[in-house]
Design an enzyme around this catalytic site. Structure first.
Site, short mmCIF file in Angstrom:
data_model
loop_
_atom_site.label_atom_id
_atom_site.label_comp_id
_atom_site.label_asym_id
_atom_site.label_seq_id
_atom_site.Cartn_x
_atom_site.Cartn_y
_atom_site.Cartn_z
N SER A 137 0.87 -1.17 0.00
CA SER A 137 0.00 0.00 0.00
C SER A 137 0.91 1.23 0.00
O SER A 137 2.08 1.14 0.36
CB SER A 137 -0.86 0.01 1.27
N TYR A 150 -2.11 -0.92 10.47
CA TYR A 150 -2.18 -1.31 9.05
C TYR A 150 -0.86 -1.02 8.35
O TYR A 150 -0.32 -1.84 7.62
CB TYR A 150 -3.34 -0.56 8.38
N1 LIG Z 1 -8.73 -0.32 -1.31
C1 LIG Z 1 -7.72 0.45 -0.98
O1 LIG Z 1 -7.87 1.67 -0.70
C2 LIG Z 1 -6.31 -0.09 -0.95
C3 LIG Z 1 -5.23 0.81 -0.93
C4 LIG Z 1 -3.95 0.31 -0.86
C5 LIG Z 1 -3.72 -1.05 -0.83
N2 LIG Z 1 -4.78 -1.90 -0.85
C6 LIG Z 1 -4.52 -3.34 -0.76
O2 LIG Z 1 -5.08 -3.97 -1.89
C7 LIG Z 1 -5.45 -5.31 -1.55
C8 LIG Z 1 -6.87 -5.59 -1.99
O3 LIG Z 1 -7.73 -4.76 -1.22
P1 LIG Z 1 -9.24 -4.45 -1.63
O4 LIG Z 1 -9.36 -2.98 -1.59
O5 LIG Z 1 -9.61 -5.19 -2.82
O6 LIG Z 1 -9.98 -5.01 -0.31
P2 LIG Z 1 -11.38 -5.77 -0.12
O7 LIG Z 1 -11.76 -5.56 1.30
O8 LIG Z 1 -12.33 -5.39 -1.17
O9 LIG Z 1 -10.95 -7.31 -0.33
C9 LIG Z 1 -10.12 -7.96 0.58
C10 LIG Z 1 -10.50 -9.42 0.62
O10 LIG Z 1 -9.64 -10.08 1.58
C11 LIG Z 1 -10.41 -11.07 2.22
N3 LIG Z 1 -9.83 -11.46 3.52
C12 LIG Z 1 -9.79 -10.73 4.66
N4 LIG Z 1 -9.26 -11.46 5.65
C13 LIG Z 1 -8.95 -12.68 5.13
C14 LIG Z 1 -8.39 -13.85 5.67
N5 LIG Z 1 -8.04 -13.96 6.96
N6 LIG Z 1 -8.22 -14.91 4.84
C15 LIG Z 1 -8.61 -14.86 3.54
N7 LIG Z 1 -9.15 -13.76 2.98
C16 LIG Z 1 -9.32 -12.68 3.77
C17 LIG Z 1 -11.78 -10.41 2.41
O11 LIG Z 1 -12.79 -11.38 2.66
C18 LIG Z 1 -11.94 -9.68 1.10
O12 LIG Z 1 -12.64 -10.46 0.17
C19 LIG Z 1 -5.24 -5.42 -0.03
O13 LIG Z 1 -4.01 -6.05 0.22
C20 LIG Z 1 -5.19 -3.99 0.43
O14 LIG Z 1 -4.46 -3.83 1.62
C21 LIG Z 1 -6.07 -1.46 -0.93
#
Ligand SMILES: NC(=O)c1ccc[n+]([C@@H]2O[C@H](COP(=O)([O-])OP(=O)(O)OC[C@H]3O[C@@H](n4cnc5c(N)ncnc54)[C@H](O)[C@@H]3O)[C@@H](O)[C@H]2O)c1
Length: 257
Positions: A137, A150
């Site tokens: 991130s 985080y």
């Molecule tokens: N959305 C943002 O603003 C953002 C910004 C920077 C980085 N990211 C990173 O991008 C990646 C994807 O994020 P996203 O925005 O699609 O999030 P999201 O919340 O839409 O999806 C995350 C998924 O991870 C799953 N998950 C959570 N805990 C789990 C566990 N213990 N075992 C298996 N699955 C699990 C959830 O059920 C969910 O389906 C993440 O690593 C996040 O940290 C997201």
């Protein structure tokens, strides 16, 4: 899409960026092993696309991850691209967050990556090719207030995959560490439901397509660090070169009524 893998294993596939990637691949009939703790979300995805196989698993359970990956390898034969997207993002001042919650963030966001890597990377190294795409991130290179837990998990992620890439530099596997700013996915609801850092209002929330485009371009150009969003790379440079000035600015923004 710039480069199409032959097969993909995606964690966090039930939602957001992971789900989007699973759907993109499925639309091109690319076999996908979809891993997530959200069984219903996975089942609804797999029901829509015959090339997606659901593997419900908690990424913090190393044995369960090993089993899921072994089963996924049987289904896919080999894994061409990994996308590790599973994560959670509850926010808050470190002293106001429960110790158990702080550690859970580390266990899922960082521990899940460790479990996945041990389970799947050796097979990719053995075959001598593949792409290992890991989501860190912007907060994994630039910390701010209210995201300490985080950020710590994402800094750990960034360092882990950086060292992993260097240790396997001649393996034929391409590694990438993706550092997006805020992206319009359900993950942000977890921030809204806890404590939203005001500094996150300074940059626009980008789309999932902005992220996937940056990843595809980055992979094509052989980049390890991938910074989706127009100002993300500049932000990471500012943090590296002028950390005190960046903190001063963050403190000022956060104190605004
Ligand atoms: N959305 C943002 O603003 C953002 C910004 C920077 C980085 N990211 C990173 O991008 C990646 C994807 O994020 P996203 O925005 O699609 O999030 P999201 O919340 O839409 O999806 C995350 C998924 O991870 C799953 N998950 C959570 N805990 C789990 C566990 N213990 N075992 C298996 N699955 C699990 C959830 O059920 C969910 O389906 C993440 O690593 C996040 O940290 C997201």
């Amino acid at each position: 899409m710039a480069s199409q893998p032959k097969t993909a294993l995606i964690t966090g596939a039930a939602s957001g960026i992971g789900r989007h990637y699973a759907e993109l691949y499925a639309q091109s009939n690319i076999p996908v092993a979809a891993l997530d703790i959200n069984k219903n979300g996975l089942e609804s995805l797999a029901a829509q696309y015959p090339s997606i196989t659901a593997f419900p698993v908690d990424m913090t359970d190393s044995l369960a991850v090993e089993k899921a990956v072994t089963a996924a390898l049987k289904t896919l034969t080999s894994v061409d691209r990994v996308i590790n997207a599973a994560a959670i993002m509850p926010c808050g001042d470190i002293l106001s967050q429960d110790t158990a919650d702080i550690l859970k963030i580390m266990e899922i966001n960082y521990g899940g990556l460790v479990n996945l890597t041990k389970a799947v990377l050796p097979s990719m190294i053995n075959q001598g090719h593949g792409q290992y795409v890991v989501f860190s991130s912007m907060l994994g290179v630039m910390p701010t207030l209210k995201t300490g837990a985080y950020s710590a998990s994402k800094f750990a992620t960034s360092v882990f995959v950086e060292v992993l890439a260097q240790e396997n530099i001649d393996s034929g596997v391409q590694f990438a560490c993706v550092c997006p700013p805020a992206v319009n996915t359900p993950l942000l609801d977890q921030v809204r439901d806890t404590q939203w850092p005001k500094i996150m209002d300074e940059t626009p929330i980008i789309t999932i397509e902005d992220v996937t485009e940056a990843i595809e371009t980055g992979l094509k150009k052989g980049r390890f660090w991938i910074y989706p969003g127009k100002t993300t790379y500049m932000g990471s440079l500012m943090r590296r070169l002028f950390p005190s000035a960046v903190w001063k600015h963050i403190q000022k923004v956060e104190q605004k009524a």
